[in-house]
Design a protein around this motif. Structure first.
Motif, PDB file in Angstrom:
ATOM      1  N   ARG A 527       0.835  -1.198   0.000  1.00  9.30           N
ATOM      2  CA  ARG A 527       0.000   0.000   0.000  1.00  9.30           C
ATOM      3  C   ARG A 527       0.872   1.249   0.000  1.00  9.30           C
ATOM      4  O   ARG A 527       1.940   1.286   0.634  1.00  9.30           O
ATOM      5  CB  ARG A 527      -0.929   0.022   1.224  1.00  9.30           C
ATOM      6  CG  ARG A 527      -2.084  -0.959   1.107  1.00  9.30           C
ATOM      7  CD  ARG A 527      -2.904  -0.993   2.375  1.00  9.30           C
ATOM      8  NE  ARG A 527      -3.675   0.220   2.605  1.00  9.30           N
ATOM      9  CZ  ARG A 527      -4.859   0.475   2.051  1.00  9.30           C
ATOM     10  NH1 ARG A 527      -5.387  -0.382   1.199  1.00  9.30           N
ATOM     11  NH2 ARG A 527      -5.520   1.576   2.334  1.00  9.30           N
ATOM     12  N   THR A 528       0.387   2.252  -0.693  1.00  8.29           N
ATOM     13  CA  THR A 528       1.062   3.537  -0.730  1.00  8.29           C
ATOM     14  C   THR A 528       0.377   4.500   0.241  1.00  8.29           C
ATOM     15  O   THR A 528      -0.715   4.236   0.731  1.00  8.29           O
ATOM     16  CB  THR A 528       1.004   4.131  -2.145  1.00  8.29           C
ATOM     17  OG1 THR A 528      -0.368   4.301  -2.526  1.00  8.29           O
ATOM     18  CG2 THR A 528       1.703   3.224  -3.150  1.00  8.29           C
ATOM     19  N   LYS A 529       1.021   5.612   0.550  1.00 13.30           N
ATOM     20  CA  LYS A 529       0.448   6.690   1.377  1.00 13.30           C
ATOM     21  C   LYS A 529      -0.114   6.164   2.704  1.00 13.30           C
ATOM     22  O   LYS A 529      -1.193   6.555   3.144  1.00 13.30           O
ATOM     23  CB  LYS A 529      -0.666   7.413   0.616  1.00 13.30           C
ATOM     24  CG  LYS A 529      -0.217   8.085  -0.659  1.00 13.30           C
ATOM     25  CD  LYS A 529      -1.397   8.763  -1.342  1.00 13.30           C
ATOM     26  CE  LYS A 529      -0.972   9.402  -2.640  1.00 13.30           C
ATOM     27  NZ  LYS A 529      -2.105   9.889  -3.432  1.00 13.30           N
ATOM     28  N   VAL A 530       0.625   5.277   3.338  1.00 14.91           N
ATOM     29  CA  VAL A 530       0.131   4.603   4.540  1.00 14.91           C
ATOM     30  C   VAL A 530      -0.296   5.613   5.600  1.00 14.91           C
ATOM     31  O   VAL A 530      -1.401   5.546   6.153  1.00 14.91           O
ATOM     32  CB  VAL A 530       1.211   3.651   5.094  1.00 14.91           C
ATOM     33  CG1 VAL A 530       0.783   3.094   6.452  1.00 14.91           C
ATOM     34  CG2 VAL A 530       1.469   2.516   4.109  1.00 14.91           C
ATOM     35  N   VAL A 531       0.562   6.565   5.906  1.00 11.04           N
ATOM     36  CA  VAL A 531       0.271   7.511   6.988  1.00 11.04           C
ATOM     37  C   VAL A 531      -0.889   8.428   6.617  1.00 11.04           C
ATOM     38  O   VAL A 531      -1.729   8.766   7.470  1.00 11.04           O
ATOM     39  CB  VAL A 531       1.533   8.322   7.366  1.00 11.04           C
ATOM     40  CG1 VAL A 531       1.972   9.237   6.233  1.00 11.04           C
ATOM     41  CG2 VAL A 531       1.294   9.120   8.644  1.00 11.04           C
ATOM     42  N   LEU A 532      -0.983   8.823   5.364  1.00 13.79           N
ATOM     43  CA  LEU A 532      -2.081   9.692   4.943  1.00 13.79           C
ATOM     44  C   LEU A 532      -3.408   8.936   4.979  1.00 13.79           C
ATOM     45  O   LEU A 532      -4.440   9.491   5.385  1.00 13.79           O
ATOM     46  CB  LEU A 532      -1.810  10.240   3.544  1.00 13.79           C
ATOM     47  CG  LEU A 532      -2.810  11.273   3.020  1.00 13.79           C
ATOM     48  CD1 LEU A 532      -2.836  12.517   3.910  1.00 13.79           C
ATOM     49  CD2 LEU A 532      -2.479  11.660   1.577  1.00 13.79           C
ATOM     50  N   ARG A 533      -3.388   7.681   4.565  1.00 18.75           N
ATOM     51  CA  ARG A 533      -4.613   6.877   4.617  1.00 18.75           C
ATOM     52  C   ARG A 533      -5.101   6.717   6.062  1.00 18.75           C
ATOM     53  O   ARG A 533      -6.301   6.804   6.333  1.00 18.75           O
ATOM     54  CB  ARG A 533      -4.377   5.508   3.976  1.00 18.75           C
ATOM     55  CG  ARG A 533      -4.121   5.566   2.485  1.00 18.75           C
ATOM     56  CD  ARG A 533      -3.868   4.173   1.902  1.00 18.75           C
ATOM     57  NE  ARG A 533      -3.341   4.249   0.555  1.00 18.75           N
ATOM     58  CZ  ARG A 533      -4.082   4.427  -0.547  1.00 18.75           C
ATOM     59  NH1 ARG A 533      -5.383   4.539  -0.441  1.00 18.75           N
ATOM     60  NH2 ARG A 533      -3.513   4.489  -1.733  1.00 18.75           N
TER      61      ARG A 533
END
Length: 639
Positions: A527-533
């Motif tokens: 998964r990308t953008k883990v912290v933003l998600r």
């Protein structure tokens, strides 16, 4: 948002600046400011400022050039988001304000802080300020590079403007090709600052200020958002909470406006996040999407409609056909000023025109989220291969070169670039090269002396391999690709239609925090953008959260197999293009693409942009005339 232009004859005791010359420069920027215009020339005719205004804040006041208590004169393009707090701070120091606009805060900040006033400004901006007592011009560009500032020196005369077309309107400035940047352009889709495609014209890098006085021009970097090259020691949950707070503050600040504010909505995670953060006012929010009549694989309008229905926005759409793309090709290049070879320029122009038509002159856009939080699939693919690449780099140098050289020439694309850079001892940033690989550049360009297409930052002591590739990648994104390509494309094509675009993901405080978050807070378990998600999980719908990234693009492969390909064939066959490229190799690529034997779209698009730019801006063919020629051929071919 505005357009600025000006002249300072610092090398002359008696000036020759006239209101007519400044007006001529200023009015090339009329699209940037349809709501007002101003000109000021000093009594000694050595300094002249011009301004075009797009009224967003304090509609009744804020006319420019604006003057300070000591006779200072200011022209300013942008928004200062912290101006209410900065105004209170300055009032406590004795400043007396005459207006409610953010422009005036720069004048008072200069009176109290001098050249360091730029360090107190939070926003997107480019400005020039004349101090008559010091006989010095101060100029600056914002830290992330949202707003442009171009300048040149001609025989003791300093000229500046928001766009190069204003500089070219001055009688002393001639459009000459800067051939040294061609290879860099083909690698990066844009010319890195401080150079431009015009010989003798420079663009101010982000976070840079400068002065011009009798001693000449001096520039310095006052803020560098790419300076940190060490990871923060922070948990994912704490990082997500901090990101949420900073992003909410950023969005709230960018709602500062006395006119309607909308959102450019693709239906993807980034733009949906902005709509979600506006959930309490969604019914009053207009959203705008663009699609393609001939490319369903790139058309996300069905997803944008779903998001609009979910949040109850006032949604609007526009469709771009191949004929419309050809009709607006020269207009697109005209507004680029110098080639910005990103196909997204085309749909951006259409969707921003739609916003203006619907009476919404300010829009929020999702630029920067992919770069800051690692949303590109290539990041995830290359990080999975880091262990193998690190092992490869431990081999003896001769063996590394031998293995890299064994890759067949026919397969020397992005994978080869990664391998070759690792063989040389330092991997390229993960997005480099954006466009043509080294082998193709060498085949197409006529040999001459070129500047290096990539300059990497200095390493710090004790960097690990992962740390180096991570921060080299982020440096490439934030020092080159974002400020000079992505942010300039949205600046040009929002302002082309008198629309102000704001990018909440690129608030400097948010950038400097998220820039140093560990890689595993951005990428993890596929998964990308883990912290933003995680930061936005409670407000972004699950359907959007789990969607595969599509990316905002344009069907250039299809367009270049139609009438636009005919136009390209004519352009690359011209003697002018033959001064820079091997036209036989180019013609073969065009023929292969048009016949469907290969897909050369991403290599041909920057050359098309360059060829049209050269005809319009260097050879002086009127854009309308060039469009008419292309459309006439299109009609003849159709018969």
């Amino acid at each position: 948002m505005c357009g600025i232009a000006g002249v300072y004859e610092y090398g002359r005791a008696v000036g020759r600046v006239t209101p007519e010359t400044i007006t001529q420069m200023r009015d090339t920027l009329g699209h940037r400011g349809p709501d007002g215009a101003g000109v000021h020339v000093t009594v000694d005719s050595r300094v002249g400022f011009g301004h075009r205004r797009l009224a967003i804040v304090d509609l009744a006041n804020g006319l420019q050039p604006m003057f300070g208590e000591g006779g200072e004169c200011l022209v300013f393009n942008g928004e200062i988001y912290n101006y209410p707090a900065l105004r209170r701070e300055l009032e406590a120091r004795g400043a007396r304000f005459r207006t409610d606009c953010d422009t005036e805060v720069i004048l008072h900040a200069y009176r109290h802080y001098g050249e360091r006033c730029v360090e107190h400004l939070i926003g997107m901006f480019a400005f020039a300020l004349w101090d008559p007592r010091a006989e010095r011009l101060l100029f600056a560009r914002d830290p992330v590079g949202e707003k442009p500032f171009y300048w040149t020196v001609q025989d003791g005369t300093f000229l500046f403007a928001s766009e190069t077309k204003a500089l070219l309107a001055h009688p002393r400035v001639v459009a000459e090709v800067n051939t040294s940047v061609l290879e860099s352009y083909l690698a990066n889709l844009v010319v890195p600052s401080p150079a431009t495609f015009y010989r003798g014209i420079s663009k101010l890098p982000p976070g840079t200020a400068g002065t011009c006085d009798a001693a000449g021009v001096r520039t310095w970097q006052y803020r560098d958002v790419t300076a940190g090259r060490s990871f923060l020691d922070v948990s994912l949950s704490d990082a997500a909470a901090r990101v949420r707070t900073l992003l909410e503050q950023s969005v709230q600040a960018r709602l500062m406006s006395d006119v309607p504010v909308g959102v450019l909505l693709s239906g993807g995670f980034d733009s949906t996040s902005l709509v979600a953060l506006l959930r309490d006012r969604a019914e009053r929010t207009s959203t705008f999407s663009v699609g393609f009549a001939d490319a369903p694989e790139l058309d996300e309008r069905h997803e944008a409609r779903w998001v609009a229905r979910h949040f109850g926005t006032d949604h609007h759409e526009v469709t771009v056909s191949p004929r419309q793309a050809l009709e607006t090709l020269t207009a697109m290049v005209h507004h680029q000023d110098e080639p910005l070879a990103d196909p997204v320029c085309m749909p951006l122009g259409f969707v921003c025109a739609l916003a203006r038509q619907r009476g919404v002159p300010v829009v929020l856009a999702g630029e920067g989220a992919d770069e800051l939080f690692w949303g590109y699939p290539i990041y995830e693919r290359l990080m999975r291969r880091q262990r193998e690449l690190q092992l490869f780099q431990r081999l003896p140098a001769g063996m590394r070169r031998l293995l890299a050289g064994a890759v067949p020439r026919s397969r020397r694309g992005r994978t080869f670039e990664v391998l070759a850079s690792a063989a040389a001892g330092r991997q390229y940033p993960m997005h480099y090269p954006l466009c043509m690989p080294t082998s193709l550049r060498s085949e197409l360009l006529i040999p001459r002396q070129y500047d290096p297409p990539l300059v990497q930052p200095a390493l710090i002591d004790g960097e690990t391999g992962l740390q180096t590739v991570a921060f080299d990648t982020q440096h490439y994104e934030f020092a080159l690709r974002l400020p000079e390509l992505l942010l300039m494309r949205i600046d040009r094509f929002s302002m082309a239609h008198s629309v102000e675009a704001r990018v909440p993901f690129l608030d400097p405080e948010l950038v400097e925090y998220a820039y140093r978050l560990p890689v595993h807070h951005k990428l993890g378990r596929g998964r990308t953008k883990v912290v933003l998600r995680q930061a936005l999980a409670d407000i972004v719908p699950e359907r959007v959260m789990n969607r595969r990234k599509q990316g905002f693009g344009a069907p250039i492969a299809h367009w270049l197999r139609g009438p636009m390909g005919d136009a390209l064939f004519d352009l690359v066959s011209s003697p002018a293009v033959g001064r820079y490229f091997r036209t036989s190799a180019l013609a073969q690529m065009v023929a292969e693409h048009r016949a469907g034997r290969a897909n050369h779209a991403w290599s041909l698009w920057p050359i098309l942009n360059f060829a049209v730019w050269h005809r319009v801006w260097v050879e002086g063919v009127p854009a309308d005339e060039l469009t008419e020629r292309m459309m006439r051929r299109c009609t003849v071919e159709a018969r």
